[in-house]
Enzyme design. Sequence first.
Site, PDB file in Angstrom:
ATOM      1  N   GLY A   9       0.827  -1.209   0.000  1.00 53.17           N
ATOM      2  CA  GLY A   9       0.000   0.000   0.000  1.00 53.17           C
ATOM      3  C   GLY A   9       0.865   1.264   0.000  1.00 53.17           C
ATOM      4  N   TYR A  10       0.196   2.384   0.108  1.00 51.95           N
ATOM      5  CA  TYR A  10       0.860   3.690  -0.034  1.00 51.95           C
ATOM      6  C   TYR A  10       1.962   3.896   1.026  1.00 51.95           C
ATOM      7  CZ  TYR A  10       1.093   8.854   0.099  1.00 51.95           C
ATOM      8  OH  TYR A  10       1.503  10.163   0.134  1.00 51.95           O
ATOM      9  N   LEU A  32      -3.794  -7.215  -1.441  1.00 51.21           N
ATOM     10  CA  LEU A  32      -3.942  -6.450  -2.696  1.00 51.21           C
ATOM     11  C   LEU A  32      -5.361  -5.882  -2.846  1.00 51.21           C
ATOM     12  CD1 LEU A  32      -1.844  -8.683  -5.165  1.00 51.21           C
ATOM     13  CD2 LEU A  32      -1.071  -6.758  -3.777  1.00 51.21           C
ATOM     14  N   ASP A  57      -4.930 -12.322   3.396  1.00 50.67           N
ATOM     15  CA  ASP A  57      -5.635 -11.434   4.314  1.00 50.67           C
ATOM     16  C   ASP A  57      -5.064 -11.583   5.731  1.00 50.67           C
ATOM     17  OD1 ASP A  57      -8.757 -10.135   4.113  1.00 50.67           O
ATOM     18  OD2 ASP A  57      -7.887 -10.459   6.104  1.00 50.67           O
ATOM     19  N   SER A 123      -4.109   7.122  13.639  1.00 51.33           N
ATOM     20  CA  SER A 123      -4.433   8.299  12.842  1.00 51.33           C
ATOM     21  C   SER A 123      -4.802   9.474  13.740  1.00 51.33           C
ATOM     22  CB  SER A 123      -5.635   7.957  11.960  1.00 51.33           C
ATOM     23  OG  SER A 123      -6.159   9.111  11.384  1.00 51.33           O
ATOM     24  N   THR A 125      -7.159  11.184  13.285  1.00 50.59           N
ATOM     25  CA  THR A 125      -8.624  11.228  13.336  1.00 50.59           C
ATOM     26  C   THR A 125      -9.154  10.728  14.686  1.00 50.59           C
ATOM     27  OG1 THR A 125     -10.556  10.866  11.938  1.00 50.59           O
ATOM     28  CG2 THR A 125      -9.168   8.971  12.307  1.00 50.59           C
ATOM     29  N   TYR A 147     -14.411   4.585  11.305  1.00 48.59           N
ATOM     30  CA  TYR A 147     -12.980   4.378  11.030  1.00 48.59           C
ATOM     31  C   TYR A 147     -12.128   4.850  12.215  1.00 48.59           C
ATOM     32  CZ  TYR A 147      -8.328   5.454   9.172  1.00 48.59           C
ATOM     33  OH  TYR A 147      -6.968   5.564   9.008  1.00 48.59           O
ATOM     34  N   LYS A 151      -9.598   2.683  14.999  1.00 46.50           N
ATOM     35  CA  LYS A 151      -8.196   2.990  15.344  1.00 46.50           C
ATOM     36  C   LYS A 151      -8.052   3.170  16.855  1.00 46.50           C
ATOM     37  CE  LYS A 151      -6.409   2.935  11.237  1.00 46.50           C
ATOM     38  NZ  LYS A 151      -5.447   1.882  10.880  1.00 46.50           N
ATOM     39  N   PHE A 176      -0.690  12.333  10.732  1.00 47.97           N
ATOM     40  CA  PHE A 176      -1.516  13.485  10.369  1.00 47.97           C
ATOM     41  C   PHE A 176      -1.891  13.331   8.882  1.00 47.97           C
ATOM     42  CE2 PHE A 176      -2.435  16.050  14.086  1.00 47.97           C
ATOM     43  CZ  PHE A 176      -1.941  15.153  15.008  1.00 47.97           C
ATOM     44  N   ASN A 177      -1.477  14.201   7.974  1.00 50.72           N
ATOM     45  CA  ASN A 177      -1.940  14.052   6.584  1.00 50.72           C
ATOM     46  C   ASN A 177      -0.791  13.622   5.679  1.00 50.72           C
ATOM     47  OD1 ASN A 177      -4.019  15.740   7.941  1.00 50.72           O
ATOM     48  ND2 ASN A 177      -4.931  15.740   5.907  1.00 50.72           N
ATOM     49  N   ARG A 290     -17.545  20.130   4.151  1.00 48.98           N
ATOM     50  CA  ARG A 290     -17.753  18.678   4.132  1.00 48.98           C
ATOM     51  C   ARG A 290     -18.044  18.245   5.558  1.00 48.98           C
ATOM     52  NH1 ARG A 290     -12.694  15.130   2.040  1.00 48.98           N
ATOM     53  NH2 ARG A 290     -11.789  16.019   3.919  1.00 48.98           N
TER      54      ARG A 290
HETATM   55  P1  NAD Z   1      -3.436   1.737   1.579  1.00 49.99           P
HETATM   56  O1  NAD Z   1      -4.832   1.326   1.307  1.00 49.99           O
HETATM   57  O2  NAD Z   1      -2.627   2.270   0.443  1.00 49.99           O
HETATM   58  O3  NAD Z   1      -2.622   0.507   2.213  1.00 49.99           O
HETATM   59  C1  NAD Z   1      -3.231  -0.485   2.990  1.00 49.99           C
HETATM   60  C2  NAD Z   1      -2.812  -1.827   2.413  1.00 49.99           C
HETATM   61  O4  NAD Z   1      -3.416  -2.859   3.183  1.00 49.99           O
HETATM   62  C3  NAD Z   1      -3.280  -2.010   0.970  1.00 49.99           C
HETATM   63  O5  NAD Z   1      -2.182  -2.449   0.183  1.00 49.99           O
HETATM   64  C4  NAD Z   1      -4.360  -3.077   1.059  1.00 49.99           C
HETATM   65  O6  NAD Z   1      -4.368  -3.927  -0.112  1.00 49.99           O
HETATM   66  C5  NAD Z   1      -3.958  -3.829   2.301  1.00 49.99           C
HETATM   67  N1  NAD Z   1      -5.074  -4.452   3.028  1.00 49.99           N
HETATM   68  C6  NAD Z   1      -6.271  -3.897   3.347  1.00 49.99           C
HETATM   69  N2  NAD Z   1      -7.004  -4.758   4.068  1.00 49.99           N
HETATM   70  C7  NAD Z   1      -6.249  -5.882   4.209  1.00 49.99           C
HETATM   71  C8  NAD Z   1      -6.439  -7.123   4.868  1.00 49.99           C
HETATM   72  N3  NAD Z   1      -7.579  -7.383   5.529  1.00 49.99           N
HETATM   73  N4  NAD Z   1      -5.449  -8.050   4.824  1.00 49.99           N
HETATM   74  C9  NAD Z   1      -4.288  -7.794   4.152  1.00 49.99           C
HETATM   75  N5  NAD Z   1      -4.054  -6.632   3.509  1.00 49.99           N
HETATM   76  C10 NAD Z   1      -5.022  -5.691   3.538  1.00 49.99           C
HETATM   77  O7  NAD Z   1      -3.467   2.756   2.785  1.00 49.99           O
HETATM   78  P2  NAD Z   1      -2.304   3.670   3.395  1.00 49.99           P
HETATM   79  O8  NAD Z   1      -2.651   5.076   3.100  1.00 49.99           O
HETATM   80  O9  NAD Z   1      -0.975   3.148   3.036  1.00 49.99           O
HETATM   81  O10 NAD Z   1      -2.594   3.436   4.942  1.00 49.99           O
HETATM   82  C11 NAD Z   1      -1.886   2.468   5.700  1.00 49.99           C
HETATM   83  C12 NAD Z   1      -2.404   2.478   7.120  1.00 49.99           C
HETATM   84  O11 NAD Z   1      -2.252   3.795   7.656  1.00 49.99           O
HETATM   85  C13 NAD Z   1      -3.884   2.126   7.244  1.00 49.99           C
HETATM   86  O12 NAD Z   1      -4.054   1.345   8.416  1.00 49.99           O
HETATM   87  C14 NAD Z   1      -4.546   3.482   7.420  1.00 49.99           C
HETATM   88  O13 NAD Z   1      -5.740   3.388   8.155  1.00 49.99           O
HETATM   89  C15 NAD Z   1      -3.473   4.239   8.183  1.00 49.99           C
HETATM   90  N6  NAD Z   1      -3.568   5.706   8.002  1.00 49.99           N
HETATM   91  C16 NAD Z   1      -3.523   6.229   6.722  1.00 49.99           C
HETATM   92  C17 NAD Z   1      -3.647   7.623   6.551  1.00 49.99           C
HETATM   93  C18 NAD Z   1      -3.642   8.226   5.170  1.00 49.99           C
HETATM   94  O14 NAD Z   1      -4.066   9.381   5.037  1.00 49.99           O
HETATM   95  N7  NAD Z   1      -3.167   7.564   4.129  1.00 49.99           N
HETATM   96  C19 NAD Z   1      -3.785   8.451   7.685  1.00 49.99           C
HETATM   97  C20 NAD Z   1      -3.786   7.880   8.951  1.00 49.99           C
HETATM   98  C21 NAD Z   1      -3.682   6.497   9.093  1.00 49.99           C
HETATM   99  N1  UDP Z   2     -10.465  19.379   0.831  1.00 47.08           N
HETATM  100  C1  UDP Z   2     -11.085  20.177  -0.129  1.00 47.08           C
HETATM  101  N2  UDP Z   2     -11.444  19.592  -1.317  1.00 47.08           N
HETATM  102  C2  UDP Z   2     -11.213  18.282  -1.600  1.00 47.08           C
HETATM  103  C3  UDP Z   2     -10.580  17.486  -0.610  1.00 47.08           C
HETATM  104  C4  UDP Z   2     -10.231  18.065   0.597  1.00 47.08           C
HETATM  105  O1  UDP Z   2     -11.309  21.367   0.090  1.00 47.08           O
HETATM  106  O2  UDP Z   2     -11.570  17.813  -2.700  1.00 47.08           O
HETATM  107  C5  UDP Z   2     -10.038  19.986   2.115  1.00 47.08           C
HETATM  108  C6  UDP Z   2     -10.706  19.398   3.335  1.00 47.08           C
HETATM  109  O3  UDP Z   2     -11.920  20.060   3.622  1.00 47.08           O
HETATM  110  C7  UDP Z   2      -9.636  19.619   4.410  1.00 47.08           C
HETATM  111  C8  UDP Z   2      -8.326  19.498   3.634  1.00 47.08           C
HETATM  112  O4  UDP Z   2      -8.658  19.722   2.262  1.00 47.08           O
HETATM  113  O5  UDP Z   2      -9.706  20.943   4.941  1.00 47.08           O
HETATM  114  C9  UDP Z   2      -7.657  18.136   3.757  1.00 47.08           C
HETATM  115  O6  UDP Z   2      -8.610  17.135   3.446  1.00 47.08           O
HETATM  116  P1  UDP Z   2      -8.194  15.608   3.243  1.00 47.08           P
HETATM  117  O7  UDP Z   2      -9.436  14.852   2.862  1.00 47.08           O
HETATM  118  O8  UDP Z   2      -7.020  15.510   2.309  1.00 47.08           O
HETATM  119  O9  UDP Z   2      -7.663  15.164   4.668  1.00 47.08           O
HETATM  120  P2  UDP Z   2      -8.409  15.081   6.101  1.00 47.08           P
HETATM  121  O10 UDP Z   2      -9.822  15.500   5.931  1.00 47.08           O
HETATM  122  O11 UDP Z   2      -8.271  13.643   6.476  1.00 47.08           O
HETATM  123  O12 UDP Z   2      -7.637  15.982   7.006  1.00 47.08           O
END
Ligand code: NAD
Ligand code: UDP
Length: 332
Positions: A9-10, A32, A57, A123, A125, A147, A151, A176-177, A290
């Site tokens: 993942g990311y 995946l 999984d 997160s 959040t 969600y 967490k 954070f973001n 939003r």
């Molecule tokens: P992502 O979706 O890119 O990566 C998550 C990976 O987990 C994916 O590759 C997906 O295929 C895999 N996956 C999902 N469910 C699964 C399962 N049941 N078994 C095995 N694999 C599974 O997301 P990301 O942005 O890389 O986020 C990673 C983690 O960080 C997540 O737990 C997410 O909640 C947390 N997080 C992300 C953000 C963000 O903004 N990206 C912010 C705060 C927390």
């Molecule tokens: N945002 C926006 N337009 C979009 C997506 C997000 O104005 O299409 C704003 C949103 O209201 C917030 C900031 O951008 O103030 C970050 O939003 P994002 O969804 O990326 O992250 P999060 O809400 O999880 O902080």
Amino acid sequence: MILVTGGTGYIGSHTCIELSRAGFEVVVLDSLANSSSDVVGRLEQLTGKPTVFYEGDVRDEALLAKIFAEREVTGVIHFAGLKSLSDSLRDPLAYYSSNVAGTVAVLKAMQVAGCRTFIFSSSATVYGAFQAMPVNEDSVCAPITAYGRTKFHVEQMLSDLQASDPAWGIVSLRYFNPVGAHESGLIGERPLGTPANLVPYLAQVAAGERSALKIYGRDYETRDGTGVRDYVHVVDLAKGHVAALQHLARSRGHLVVNLGTGRGTSVLEMVNAFERASNKKIACEFTDRRSGDVDVCVADVSRARDLLGWSAEHDVDRMCIDAWRWQSMIDA
Ligand code: NAD
Ligand code: UDP
């Protein structure tokens, strides 16, 4: 060897690279569900090493037992899970199953195997609304989506587990973001469908794939009326996981740590940064707020600095440059 769940993942993929750079061997488990098997080859290209990959999984207990039997796993970084705030309100059971039951399955497999080092993707959040900013880890959490509650429940479960057995060393990282991409342009975030997050949306507007950014609200209590967030470069975030692992090599307990920059950027400031990075004009239209959005969300980053020795290095210009390079590569 470090087991990275969600490693294609990311954030997981960037973390695999930083772990490898720091000398750790990595094994990836991913279903995946939200990533592509192409990432496995990209990781090999970037690290110069074969990637040990299991497709499956995290709730598959037999598969977990097999991985722990076949590999000498000394620690787990647990990214796997679902992450859409809005989907979690539509289908909470999918979120509790993947995020809470999935984590229970991983922890049980670790317990059986005698592995007691765990890093969890939490997160910002979990804080919910109405926090004093910048927010620190001791603030009372009040998540407002299913969600966010998954967490927070996992964090509480981790505290209970650690209290039951002090051999556990656990770090929950509250991101954070996360934005940006690897500077190679080979890995990054690949949202399915319409991006819900600001930076992937900006990238698609700059690429001409969407006509305009909808800015959610212009009457927030911020310097320009648009929402302020703490954007953190995904490679900095990845390095935060290496720092957490190094911390766990010297101490036990359950530590909760914010990973952000401590600096807030408004939506309009982010639009300007993306225009500079892409050299494109980004059309914007203001729409209603939003639901669930807060005015400002910025991390107090002192704990990460003091206890993990970690601070983010990249600024928003660099985040946008790397996000734009990645967008240009996926469109090529
Ligand atoms: P992502 O979706 O890119 O990566 C998550 C990976 O987990 C994916 O590759 C997906 O295929 C895999 N996956 C999902 N469910 C699964 C399962 N049941 N078994 C095995 N694999 C599974 O997301 P990301 O942005 O890389 O986020 C990673 C983690 O960080 C997540 O737990 C997410 O909640 C947390 N997080 C992300 C953000 C963000 O903004 N990206 C912010 C705060 C927390
Ligand atoms: N945002 C926006 N337009 C979009 C997506 C997000 O104005 O299409 C704003 C949103 O209201 C917030 C900031 O951008 O103030 C970050 O939003 P994002 O969804 O990326 O992250 P999060 O809400 O999880 O902080």
